[in-house]
Design a protein around this motif. Structure first.
Motif, short mmCIF file in Angstrom:
data_model
loop_
_atom_site.label_atom_id
_atom_site.label_comp_id
_atom_site.label_asym_id
_atom_site.label_seq_id
_atom_site.Cartn_x
_atom_site.Cartn_y
_atom_site.Cartn_z
N THR A 152 0.83 -1.20 0.00
CA THR A 152 0.00 0.00 0.00
C THR A 152 0.87 1.25 0.00
O THR A 152 2.01 1.21 0.49
CB THR A 152 -0.91 0.02 1.25
OG1 THR A 152 -1.67 1.24 1.27
CG2 THR A 152 -0.11 -0.08 2.52
N SER A 153 0.31 2.32 -0.52
CA SER A 153 1.01 3.61 -0.47
C SER A 153 0.72 4.34 0.83
O SER A 153 1.32 5.37 1.12
CB SER A 153 0.58 4.48 -1.66
OG SER A 153 -0.82 4.75 -1.59
N LYS A 198 -5.69 -0.01 -0.04
CA LYS A 198 -5.48 1.20 -0.84
C LYS A 198 -5.98 2.42 -0.06
O LYS A 198 -7.02 2.37 0.57
CB LYS A 198 -6.22 1.10 -2.17
CG LYS A 198 -5.66 0.06 -3.12
CD LYS A 198 -6.40 0.08 -4.44
CE LYS A 198 -5.84 -0.96 -5.41
NZ LYS A 198 -6.58 -0.99 -6.69
#
Length: 222
Positions: free
Chosen positions: A11-12, A139
């Motif tokens: 994930t960012s 996300k």
């Protein structure tokens, strides 16, 4: 040495979501008017009939998958009534492979969003609620799909403050703890250890060398 092949969450999002507090407060001040789905109402009615006015401890195992954790909880708490809930008929139908020789639990197919609202309106005495490895939606744009950042959190926290959440994504449990604090709940975080596994997910993740986390929530009065 790990002997599994489960992929780690990517994930960012590197920390607690910056919109989390805003979302929690928004849903605390709004009313959920979504109609209850017919299949969930039926599942609730069947469980309520099975309970038949039972006034002892009731334990919920939400997003129970194949129900291995539900059977484990039923064995651990033989005086309680344990209810496993999952939205997937395919997963619920596989429960026969995990069924315990116990008559103090049921596994049903239902939408937990609706089931929680029905339980909140009931006179059930829910003593504990388990959320073991629900899909964390990693996300950053999916934050409102996580229970703690959705409208369902209001009903979830109203049922009982005694909640245990497990995940292989640390941010998920940290977010849940922060959201629960808005409802006056305290939380204890620890790593899952030992050889006993609550769910197939836990067994799979730990076999792959991943750390699994356990968050226990309780009320300020405890």
């Amino acid at each position: 040495m790990s002997n599994g092949n489960s992929r780690e969450i990517t994930t960012s999002q590197l920390g607690i979501h910056d919109k989390l507090d805003e979302l929690v407060k928004k849903y605390q001040q709004s009313e959920n008017k979504r109609p209850i789905s017919a299949h969930t109402q039926q599942a609730y009615d069947e469980v309520d009939s099975w309970l038949d006015g039972f006034n002892g401890e009731i334990i919920l195992d939400s997003c129970c998958g194949v129900g291995e954790s539900t059977a484990n909880l039923a064995k651990a708490y033989p005086e309680a009534r344990v209810i496993g809930i999952d939205k997937s008929a395919l997963r619920v139908d596989k429960h026969e492979h995990y069924r315990a020789q116990s008559d103090n639990y049921r596994v049903v197919r239902a939408d937990v969003n609706d089931f929680w609202r029905l339980v909140r309106q009931s006179d059930w005495h829910v003593s504990q609620h388990f959320l073991l490895y629900p899909n964390p939606y990693p996300k950053k744009t999916q934050v409102q799909k996580r229970w703690h950042a959705s409208a369902a959190m209001v009903d979830l926290m109203a049922i009982t403050p005694h909640i245990e959440v497990r995940s292989n994504w640390l941010i998920y449990v940290l977010e849940f703890a922060q959201a629960a604090k808005h409802y006056g709940a305290l939380s204890n975080l620890s790593e899952v250890t030992g050889e006993t596994h609550m769910t197939p997910f836990e067994r799979k993740y730990r076999a792959s060398g991943q750390v699994c986390w356990k968050l226990r929530c309780l009320s300020e009065e405890d």
